[in-house]
Design a protein around this motif. Structure first.
Motif, mmCIF file in Angstrom:
data_model
loop_
_atom_site.group_PDB
_atom_site.id
_atom_site.type_symbol
_atom_site.label_atom_id
_atom_site.label_comp_id
_atom_site.label_asym_id
_atom_site.label_seq_id
_atom_site.Cartn_x
_atom_site.Cartn_y
_atom_site.Cartn_z
ATOM 1 N N ILE A 7 -4.109 -1.559 32.918
ATOM 2 C CA ILE A 7 -2.450 -0.575 33.451
ATOM 3 C C ILE A 7 -2.898 -1.509 35.176
ATOM 4 O O ILE A 7 -3.711 -1.360 36.068
ATOM 5 C CB ILE A 7 -2.672 1.091 34.523
ATOM 6 C CG1 ILE A 7 -2.768 1.260 32.282
ATOM 7 C CG2 ILE A 7 -2.076 1.763 35.306
ATOM 8 C CD1 ILE A 7 -3.107 3.137 32.960
ATOM 9 N N GLY A 10 0.752 -0.745 40.573
ATOM 10 C CA GLY A 10 1.873 0.113 40.820
ATOM 11 C C GLY A 10 1.568 1.591 39.961
ATOM 12 O O GLY A 10 1.723 2.551 39.826
ATOM 13 N N GLU A 11 1.579 1.504 38.681
ATOM 14 C CA GLU A 11 1.320 2.537 37.771
ATOM 15 C C GLU A 11 -0.183 3.529 37.869
ATOM 16 O O GLU A 11 0.005 4.406 38.443
ATOM 17 C CB GLU A 11 1.390 1.920 36.150
ATOM 18 C CG GLU A 11 1.291 3.133 34.891
ATOM 19 C CD GLU A 11 1.172 2.427 33.642
ATOM 20 O OE1 GLU A 11 0.844 3.314 32.603
ATOM 21 O OE2 GLU A 11 1.478 1.280 33.013
ATOM 22 N N ALA A 12 -1.407 2.477 38.049
ATOM 23 C CA ALA A 12 -1.923 3.380 38.602
ATOM 24 C C ALA A 12 -1.898 4.018 39.785
ATOM 25 O O ALA A 12 -1.881 5.781 39.970
ATOM 26 C CB ALA A 12 -3.236 2.761 38.682
ATOM 27 N N ARG A 13 -1.245 3.524 40.201
ATOM 28 C CA ARG A 13 -1.331 4.693 41.554
ATOM 29 C C ARG A 13 -0.040 6.009 41.562
ATOM 30 O O ARG A 13 -0.282 7.030 41.672
ATOM 31 C CB ARG A 13 -0.134 3.711 42.980
ATOM 32 C CG ARG A 13 -0.257 4.850 43.979
ATOM 33 C CD ARG A 13 -1.002 4.834 44.878
ATOM 34 N NE ARG A 13 -0.607 5.429 46.409
ATOM 35 C CZ ARG A 13 -1.266 6.117 46.706
ATOM 36 N NH1 ARG A 13 -2.987 6.395 46.368
ATOM 37 N NH2 ARG A 13 -0.990 6.401 48.018
ATOM 38 N N GLN A 14 1.275 5.698 40.953
ATOM 39 C CA GLN A 14 2.229 6.295 39.980
ATOM 40 C C GLN A 14 1.216 7.883 39.305
ATOM 41 O O GLN A 14 1.288 9.287 39.835
ATOM 42 C CB GLN A 14 3.055 6.296 39.586
ATOM 43 C CG GLN A 14 4.299 5.098 40.317
ATOM 44 C CD GLN A 14 5.165 4.742 39.581
ATOM 45 O OE1 GLN A 14 4.933 4.088 38.602
ATOM 46 N NE2 GLN A 14 6.337 4.071 40.683
ATOM 47 N N ARG A 15 0.305 7.573 38.554
ATOM 48 C CA ARG A 15 -0.329 8.410 38.203
ATOM 49 C C ARG A 15 -1.802 8.715 38.198
ATOM 50 O O ARG A 15 -2.246 9.561 37.722
ATOM 51 C CB ARG A 15 -0.414 7.668 36.286
ATOM 52 C CG ARG A 15 1.487 7.246 35.605
ATOM 53 C CD ARG A 15 0.796 6.687 34.340
ATOM 54 N NE ARG A 15 -0.430 7.444 33.276
ATOM 55 C CZ ARG A 15 -0.811 7.303 32.525
ATOM 56 N NH1 ARG A 15 -0.467 5.741 32.290
ATOM 57 N NH2 ARG A 15 -1.724 7.776 31.316
#
Length: 182
Positions: A7, A10-15
């Protein structure tokens, strides 16, 4: 459900609020800064913690993190082999901080621990210098010590493993234990 093996930051930060973050670096590295709410389960202690990790993965998807992505990739593969789904953070904590995201440094943790790579450089460099000095001052055979360290570093680069890091990870300042929270 198929879990992606990696992942991006960016995706990790959002989730982040829906993931269970597992940091597989040594406790010393972890104390120097980690993703918010991360759990520390060093790579060399994953196997005995499989039941806890399997249970945690049942509550929320696992995101495995290390400094650069190498150890977390190894951990994701090892977990998958035991039926525990997990994803790795692409680029690790280095990519996380490069993207401008902060690392959590607990209050009262004392001085920040050196990263394992820095510890290896100090130990290898110190041993090489010692071997040369002892070779000049005591006996020429001590130069072989420097050669052995060089050979070990070359082997480490070729295989992607590091025996010196494995030894240093066993030192007390790198072995502070952290249990999974529920």
């Amino acid at each position: 459900m198929t879990v992606p093996r990696a992942i991006g930051v960016g995706e990790a930060r959002q989730r982040l609020d829906e993931l269970t973050v597992v940091d597989v670096r040594t406790p010393g590295e972890f104390a120097g800064g980690h993703l918010p709410d991360a759990l520390n389960v060093p790579l060399d202690r994953l196997a005995p913690r499989l039941p806890e990790l399997r249970e945690a993965a049942g509550r929320a998807p696992l995101l495995v993190v290390c400094a650069s992505g190498g150890r977390s990739g190894e951990a994701v593969g090892g977990l998958a082999a035991h039926g525990v789904p997990a994803s790795g953070l692409t680029g690790g904590t280095r990519a996380w901080t490069a993207a401008g995201h902060p690392l959590h440094r607990p209050a009262g943790a004392g001085r920040a621990a050196w990263a394992m790579e820095r510890q290896v450089r100090l130990a290898a460099g110190g041993t090489v210098v010692s071997g040369v000095l002892l070779g000049l001052l005591a006996h020429p055979a001590f130069v072989l010590l420097s050669g052995a360290i060089g050979a070990g570093l070359a082997f480490s680069a070729v295989t992607g493993t590091c025996g010196m890091a494995a030894l240093l990870a066993r030192l007390p300042h790198n072995r502070r234990d952290a249990r999974l929270r529920t």
